[in-house]
Design an enzyme around this catalytic site. Structure first.
Site, mmCIF file in Angstrom:
data_model
loop_
_atom_site.group_PDB
_atom_site.id
_atom_site.type_symbol
_atom_site.label_atom_id
_atom_site.label_comp_id
_atom_site.label_asym_id
_atom_site.label_seq_id
_atom_site.Cartn_x
_atom_site.Cartn_y
_atom_site.Cartn_z
ATOM 1 N N HIS A 1 30.918 -16.310 11.999
ATOM 2 C CA HIS A 1 29.636 -16.987 12.204
ATOM 3 C C HIS A 1 28.728 -16.726 11.014
ATOM 4 O O HIS A 1 28.834 -15.713 10.330
ATOM 5 C CB HIS A 1 28.975 -16.600 13.530
ATOM 6 C CG HIS A 1 28.557 -15.172 13.687
ATOM 7 N ND1 HIS A 1 29.400 -14.101 13.519
ATOM 8 C CD2 HIS A 1 27.356 -14.636 14.030
ATOM 9 C CE1 HIS A 1 28.758 -12.973 13.756
ATOM 10 N NE2 HIS A 1 27.504 -13.270 14.056
ATOM 11 N N HIS B 1 20.656 -5.550 20.658
ATOM 12 C CA HIS B 1 21.386 -6.209 21.741
ATOM 13 C C HIS B 1 22.885 -5.953 21.661
ATOM 14 O O HIS B 1 23.562 -5.880 22.688
ATOM 15 C CB HIS B 1 21.119 -7.717 21.711
ATOM 16 C CG HIS B 1 21.570 -8.388 20.450
ATOM 17 N ND1 HIS B 1 20.853 -8.332 19.277
ATOM 18 C CD2 HIS B 1 22.680 -9.116 20.172
ATOM 19 C CE1 HIS B 1 21.490 -9.000 18.333
ATOM 20 N NE2 HIS B 1 22.604 -9.484 18.841
#
Length: 218
Positions: A88, A24
């Site tokens: 993250h 992605h």
């Protein structure tokens, strides 16, 4: 093939793939901008931002500078896209602690919609919980904004001092995805001798346990 040989001639060892599948991170930006993956000629360049061992930032910069020099000699418009999250640390299996089933999925898995939905549910659940309770490293907006400032400086050598260990400690295990940003801005510098950031946006997104940033430069 021509690009690969050019990079090797600049003293950086690379390999090419005839059947690499992009995820992605590589596919979505192209689809969102152009409507499909085949709308424009695309050369995907893989920079490891997922698992050890990680290349030194200087090596990524040198690789990208070779790409930028090659692109500058083309009589074409070239758009360089770098896609990856900022700070993250999502609740995903690490290779060293993964079960055999998880390792099989990491190596050969092709997630369907149900898998993607389950993963998103795990991430958002972690985002709603306290970071200390889930064992993940929280978003670090200060680190994100410092990194984006280094990107805006048009001086790719600033990235050379970033180390894998410090990045993981300060910004989470998935902050290594910014290595694609390093490559993109380093290539742009080599192609143009510098650049100017024309648009910049940043927002921490607690529900996805991630810092989100966007920069456009030319």
């Amino acid at each position: 093939e021509d690009l690969g040989q050019f990079i090797i001639d600049q003293g950086v060892d690379v390999a090419i793939s005839r059947e690499m599948v992009i995820d992605h991170g590589g596919a979505q930006p192209v689809e969102l901008m152009f409507g499909s993956l085949t709308a424009k000629p695309v050369i995907p360049i893989f920079v490891n931002g997922v698992a050890h061992p990680f290349a030194a930032m200087e090596r990524i910069r040198l690789l990208a500078e070779a790409v930028g020099t090659w692109a500058a000699n083309l009589d074409k418009k070239v758009l360089m896209i770098a896609s990856g999250g900022l700070s993250h640390d999502p609740p995903l299996p690490r290779w060293a602690e993964a079960t055999d089933a998880q390792k099989e999925f990491l190596l050969h898995g092709h997630p369907d919609q149900a898998d993607r939905d389950a993963r998103e549910a795990r991430v958002t659940a972690a985002g709603k919980a306290n970071a200390a309770e889930t064992g993940i490293i929280d978003i670090n907006p200060e680190w994100d904004q410092k990194f984006m400032a280094d990107c805006a400086s048009a001086d790719p050598t600033r990235f050379d001092h970033y180390t894998a260990a410090q990045m993981a400690e300060d910004a989470g295990n998935s902050s290594h995805e910014v290595r694609t940003w390093v490559a993109g801005f380093s290539a742009l510098t080599a192609a143009h001798g510098g650049y100017q950031v024309e648009y910049e946006f940043y927002r921490p997104i607690p529900e996805f346990v991630a810092g989100f940033g966007l920069m456009i430069a030319r």
